[in-house]
Design a protein around this motif. Structure first.
Motif, PDB file in Angstrom:
ATOM      1  N   VAL A   1      -7.757 -21.681 -24.863  1.00 56.41           N
ATOM      2  CA  VAL A   1      -7.686 -20.639 -25.884  1.00 56.41           C
ATOM      3  C   VAL A   1      -9.085 -20.116 -26.205  1.00 56.41           C
ATOM      4  CG1 VAL A   1      -7.120 -20.196 -28.316  1.00 56.41           C
ATOM      5  CG2 VAL A   1      -5.522 -21.458 -26.876  1.00 56.41           C
ATOM      6  N   LEU A   2     -10.062 -21.009 -26.266  1.00 57.52           N
ATOM      7  CA  LEU A   2     -11.446 -20.610 -26.522  1.00 57.52           C
ATOM      8  C   LEU A   2     -11.965 -19.692 -25.417  1.00 57.52           C
ATOM      9  CD1 LEU A   2     -13.989 -20.964 -28.312  1.00 57.52           C
ATOM     10  CD2 LEU A   2     -14.562 -22.924 -26.870  1.00 57.52           C
TER      11      LEU A   2
ATOM     12  N   GLU B   1     -12.606 -25.422 -35.221  1.00 57.12           N
ATOM     13  CA  GLU B   1     -11.572 -26.449 -35.335  1.00 57.12           C
ATOM     14  C   GLU B   1     -11.849 -27.594 -34.369  1.00 57.12           C
ATOM     15  OE1 GLU B   1      -6.782 -27.122 -35.057  1.00 57.12           O
ATOM     16  OE2 GLU B   1      -7.776 -25.852 -33.587  1.00 57.12           O
ATOM     17  N   GLY B   2     -12.179 -27.260 -33.133  1.00 56.39           N
ATOM     18  CA  GLY B   2     -12.462 -28.303 -32.152  1.00 56.39           C
ATOM     19  C   GLY B   2     -13.652 -29.152 -32.536  1.00 56.39           C
TER      20      GLY B   2
ATOM     21  N   GLU C   1      -8.960 -23.417 -39.206  1.00 57.31           N
ATOM     22  CA  GLU C   1      -8.644 -22.505 -38.106  1.00 57.31           C
ATOM     23  C   GLU C   1      -7.702 -21.396 -38.562  1.00 57.31           C
ATOM     24  OE1 GLU C   1      -6.911 -22.634 -33.575  1.00 57.31           O
ATOM     25  OE2 GLU C   1      -5.912 -23.804 -35.130  1.00 57.31           O
ATOM     26  N   SER C   2      -6.713 -21.737 -39.355  1.00 54.88           N
ATOM     27  CA  SER C   2      -5.746 -20.742 -39.829  1.00 54.88           C
ATOM     28  C   SER C   2      -6.406 -19.682 -40.695  1.00 54.88           C
ATOM     29  CB  SER C   2      -4.617 -21.424 -40.603  1.00 54.88           C
ATOM     30  OG  SER C   2      -3.876 -22.249 -39.740  1.00 54.88           O
TER      31      SER C   2
ATOM     32  N   VAL D   1     -11.218 -21.185 -33.505  1.00 55.18           N
ATOM     33  CA  VAL D   1     -10.801 -22.186 -32.512  1.00 55.18           C
ATOM     34  C   VAL D   1     -11.952 -23.138 -32.214  1.00 55.18           C
ATOM     35  CG1 VAL D   1     -10.033 -22.519 -30.129  1.00 55.18           C
ATOM     36  CG2 VAL D   1      -9.055 -20.683 -31.500  1.00 55.18           C
TER      37      VAL D   1
ATOM     38  N   HIS E   1      -6.878 -27.686 -39.140  1.00 58.15           N
ATOM     39  CA  HIS E   1      -5.884 -26.623 -38.911  1.00 58.15           C
ATOM     40  C   HIS E   1      -5.956 -25.572 -40.010  1.00 58.15           C
ATOM     41  CE1 HIS E   1      -4.023 -27.880 -35.290  1.00 58.15           C
ATOM     42  NE2 HIS E   1      -3.432 -28.950 -35.786  1.00 58.15           N
TER      43      HIS E   1
ATOM     44  N   THR F   1     -11.749 -16.459 -32.352  1.00 56.58           N
ATOM     45  CA  THR F   1     -12.299 -17.368 -31.349  1.00 56.58           C
ATOM     46  C   THR F   1     -13.217 -18.385 -32.007  1.00 56.58           C
ATOM     47  OG1 THR F   1     -12.150 -15.632 -29.683  1.00 56.58           O
ATOM     48  CG2 THR F   1     -13.587 -17.496 -29.187  1.00 56.58           C
TER      49      THR F   1
ATOM     50  N   ARG G   1      -7.074 -26.171 -26.344  1.00 57.01           N
ATOM     51  CA  ARG G   1      -8.100 -25.525 -27.176  1.00 57.01           C
ATOM     52  C   ARG G   1      -9.190 -24.888 -26.310  1.00 57.01           C
ATOM     53  NH1 ARG G   1      -6.015 -23.705 -31.266  1.00 57.01           N
ATOM     54  NH2 ARG G   1      -4.768 -25.219 -32.335  1.00 57.01           N
TER      55      ARG G   1
ATOM     56  N   ILE H   1      -8.254 -17.398 -38.292  1.00 55.31           N
ATOM     57  CA  ILE H   1      -7.309 -16.539 -37.578  1.00 55.31           C
ATOM     58  C   ILE H   1      -6.752 -15.467 -38.514  1.00 55.31           C
ATOM     59  CG2 ILE H   1      -5.030 -16.500 -36.471  1.00 55.31           C
ATOM     60  CD1 ILE H   1      -5.832 -19.142 -35.114  1.00 55.31           C
TER      61      ILE H   1
END
Length: 92
Positions: A17-18, A57-58, A75-76, A54, A72, A51, A14, A79
């Motif tokens: 990706v961030l 989500e974290g 986050e989805s 992400v 999730h 971003t 994560r 996204i």
């Protein structure tokens, strides 16, 4: 893998990706400022939304302790919205 190992790996992925998302957002914004092209502005916004998804989500998982399925979904959605903004920017 143990739960601890899985959590560490997930946090590392994560974070990577961030950082990648933040870098892409930054360079898109720089390109927009240099050219003034509207599609680059929209692309920057789309990358920023993804971003942010992400990051959220974290935070929701690691700090707020929410269920992994719930974070999730959050986050989805982010996204998906980001991809929609990117699609609009590509269609201009």
């Amino acid at each position: 893998m143990t739960d601890t190992t899985t959590t560490v790996v997930l946090a590392g992925v994560r974070l990577a990706v961030l950082l990648l998302g933040a870098t892409i957002t930054y360079y898109s914004a720089v390109a927009y400022r240099r050219t003034g092209a509207e599609y680059l502005r929209n692309a920057s916004i789309g990358f920023a939304i993804m971003t942010l998804g992400v990051l959220v989500e974290g935070v929701l998982f690691e700090i707020a302790g929410l269920n992994l399925e719930v974070v999730h979904i959050v986050e989805s959605v982010a996204i998906g919205i980001g991809f929609l903004v990117l699609l609009v920017s590509l269609r201009q």
